[in-house]
Scaffold this motif. Sequence first.
Motif, PDB file in Angstrom:
ATOM      1  N   ASP A 105       0.755  -1.146  -0.119  1.00 47.33           N
ATOM      2  CA  ASP A 105       0.091   0.003  -0.108  1.00 47.33           C
ATOM      3  C   ASP A 105       0.713   1.391  -0.026  1.00 47.33           C
ATOM      4  OD1 ASP A 105      -2.391  -1.354   0.080  1.00 47.33           O
ATOM      5  OD2 ASP A 105      -2.544  -1.609   2.230  1.00 47.33           O
ATOM      6  N   LEU A 106       1.806   1.132   0.847  1.00 49.25           N
ATOM      7  CA  LEU A 106       2.783   2.422   0.912  1.00 49.25           C
ATOM      8  C   LEU A 106       3.393   2.714  -0.488  1.00 49.25           C
ATOM      9  CD1 LEU A 106       4.668   1.839   4.238  1.00 49.25           C
ATOM     10  CD2 LEU A 106       3.203   3.678   3.697  1.00 49.25           C
ATOM     11  N   LYS A 107       4.038   1.621  -1.165  1.00 50.50           N
ATOM     12  CA  LYS A 107       4.376   1.667  -2.609  1.00 50.50           C
ATOM     13  C   LYS A 107       3.511   2.518  -3.409  1.00 50.50           C
ATOM     14  CE  LYS A 107       8.065  -1.813  -1.985  1.00 50.50           C
ATOM     15  NZ  LYS A 107       8.555  -3.073  -2.609  1.00 50.50           N
ATOM     16  N   ILE A 108       2.079   2.138  -3.288  1.00 50.14           N
ATOM     17  CA  ILE A 108       1.296   2.629  -4.345  1.00 50.14           C
ATOM     18  C   ILE A 108       1.323   4.100  -3.846  1.00 50.14           C
ATOM     19  CG2 ILE A 108      -1.204   2.587  -4.906  1.00 50.14           C
ATOM     20  CD1 ILE A 108      -1.046  -0.477  -4.338  1.00 50.14           C
ATOM     21  N   LEU A 109       0.880   4.562  -2.492  1.00 51.60           N
ATOM     22  CA  LEU A 109       0.727   5.919  -2.230  1.00 51.60           C
ATOM     23  C   LEU A 109       2.048   6.568  -2.607  1.00 51.60           C
ATOM     24  CD1 LEU A 109      -0.974   5.212   0.908  1.00 51.60           C
ATOM     25  CD2 LEU A 109      -2.065   6.174  -0.834  1.00 51.60           C
ATOM     26  N   GLU A 110       2.874   5.989  -2.637  1.00 51.30           N
ATOM     27  CA  GLU A 110       4.090   6.865  -2.917  1.00 51.30           C
ATOM     28  C   GLU A 110       4.475   7.182  -4.277  1.00 51.30           C
ATOM     29  OE1 GLU A 110       7.468   4.169  -1.673  1.00 51.30           O
ATOM     30  OE2 GLU A 110       7.436   5.055   0.255  1.00 51.30           O
ATOM     31  N   ASN A 111       3.899   6.105  -5.272  1.00 56.12           N
ATOM     32  CA  ASN A 111       3.973   6.339  -6.480  1.00 56.12           C
ATOM     33  C   ASN A 111       2.807   7.445  -7.083  1.00 56.12           C
ATOM     34  OD1 ASN A 111       2.405   5.736  -9.631  1.00 56.12           O
ATOM     35  ND2 ASN A 111       4.318   4.643  -9.470  1.00 56.12           N
ATOM     36  N   ILE A 112       1.791   7.464  -6.209  1.00 56.47           N
ATOM     37  CA  ILE A 112       0.685   8.586  -6.692  1.00 56.47           C
ATOM     38  C   ILE A 112       1.233   9.956  -6.099  1.00 56.47           C
ATOM     39  CG2 ILE A 112      -1.743   9.351  -6.138  1.00 56.47           C
ATOM     40  CD1 ILE A 112      -2.372   6.360  -5.281  1.00 56.47           C
ATOM     41  N   ASN A 113       1.903   9.879  -4.959  1.00 58.10           N
ATOM     42  CA  ASN A 113       2.403  11.274  -4.666  1.00 58.10           C
ATOM     43  C   ASN A 113       3.312  11.700  -5.401  1.00 58.10           C
ATOM     44  OD1 ASN A 113       2.691  13.342  -2.766  1.00 58.10           O
ATOM     45  ND2 ASN A 113       4.584  12.359  -1.895  1.00 58.10           N
ATOM     46  N   LYS A 114       4.175  10.797  -6.221  1.00 57.28           N
ATOM     47  CA  LYS A 114       5.324  11.417  -6.989  1.00 57.28           C
ATOM     48  C   LYS A 114       4.953  11.707  -8.288  1.00 57.28           C
ATOM     49  CE  LYS A 114       8.898   8.677  -4.810  1.00 57.28           C
ATOM     50  NZ  LYS A 114       9.778   7.529  -4.644  1.00 57.28           N
ATOM     51  N   SER A 115       3.579  11.214  -8.729  1.00 62.14           N
ATOM     52  CA  SER A 115       3.041  11.460 -10.228  1.00 62.14           C
ATOM     53  C   SER A 115       2.525  12.617 -10.345  1.00 62.14           C
ATOM     54  CB  SER A 115       2.219  10.122 -10.378  1.00 62.14           C
ATOM     55  OG  SER A 115       0.943  10.318  -9.534  1.00 62.14           O
TER      56      SER A 115
END
Length: 388
Positions: free
Chosen positions: A378-388
């Motif tokens: 979940d954290l990796k998904i949220l990190e991806n959204i935050n960076k995109s």
Amino acid sequence: MNLILFDQPKVHQQLRPVTLTRPISGIRTGILCLHEKWERRFAVTASFLTEEYLSDKFPVKYTSDNLYVNASLLATDILVQAILGLNSGQVLKNNEKVLAWKSELKFAFGELPVGLEVVEFVGQVKLIAQLPDLFLNNAEEIESDFKLLTKGRVSAEINDQHTVVYGKENVFVEEGVNIKAAIINAETGPVYIGKNAVVQEGSLVIGPAAICEDSMVAFGAKIRPNTTLGPVCRVGGEVGNSIFHGYSNKAHDGFLGNSYIGEWCNLGANTNNSNLKNDYKEVKLHSYVTNGLVSTGELFCGTFMGDYSKAGISTMFNTGTSVGVSSNVYGSGFQEKFIPSFAWGGASEGYQAYRFDKAIEVINATMARRGKQLTEIDLKILENINKS
């Protein structure tokens, strides 16, 4: 048979912010999520062909007998029979729309079959391809899912002497439900109340409506037709033509219409949204494809909120508002029509970036109240959204 529900890249974008944290088939409309509708009809567990950043949480599984089904499709018995009739090397289409195909080959995300024998499906096809499709199809999907979930079963009794039920034959109550001094009107459509759900005193529920497992309709709430409360939601005030995906709260008064609220969201007391413009013109909505406003073709269109977002007390959302993932919105006046993910603030005070570490801390605190926590995936998904 190996069921693979495939996302089309453009459609996945069109359904953001709802799909920022899930594949298309993870969306809820009616009582069930899209993948659950197919899994129940095929009696199998699906896997998912979706965006790469989501694939660790929603992996695809290949075998020598792969059945690929368009994740946007709304399941019907006629469509299921047509798909089951496919042979390996055949593709089912409807006016050039790819509905499903069967193949031993491994297809990648975004890849459609070429050179297969075409079988034309003659009949009505409905897809969830744009955000308004979620509430536009909710009434029919509640009715369809109601039949699917209750076929051959007997409802539990509503024994409270102060609860009034109209159209009792269209009401299905699972075990453990607690209802007190409520009005349930299923004359205009079915009402489904899931296991251990609570309908508190003075509530009004008008069908078609679904109150899913462990959810609560708060004191004096008005649940208007075509409304779904997913599992573990707490909802009060006035709600119509709207879907709460699950684990989200709107416990106090305020109006929500023609909207979709993701998981782990909270709408503060007296939060309201507009779902109709004063000039009665078609509502425009932010598009993640064009990065601008596009016409929905609808007169009624409310708020679409991604997972983990929150609205402070007395927040006002404009007609056709898109709120991203993990945003904290508050302040006076109408909010902007597009609020990106990980935003903090409001239209009157301005929006700023929500510190990622702080956002994760708040999410985990929210989830801890239900005995859950974010996983590393979940954290990796949220990190991806935050960076995109």
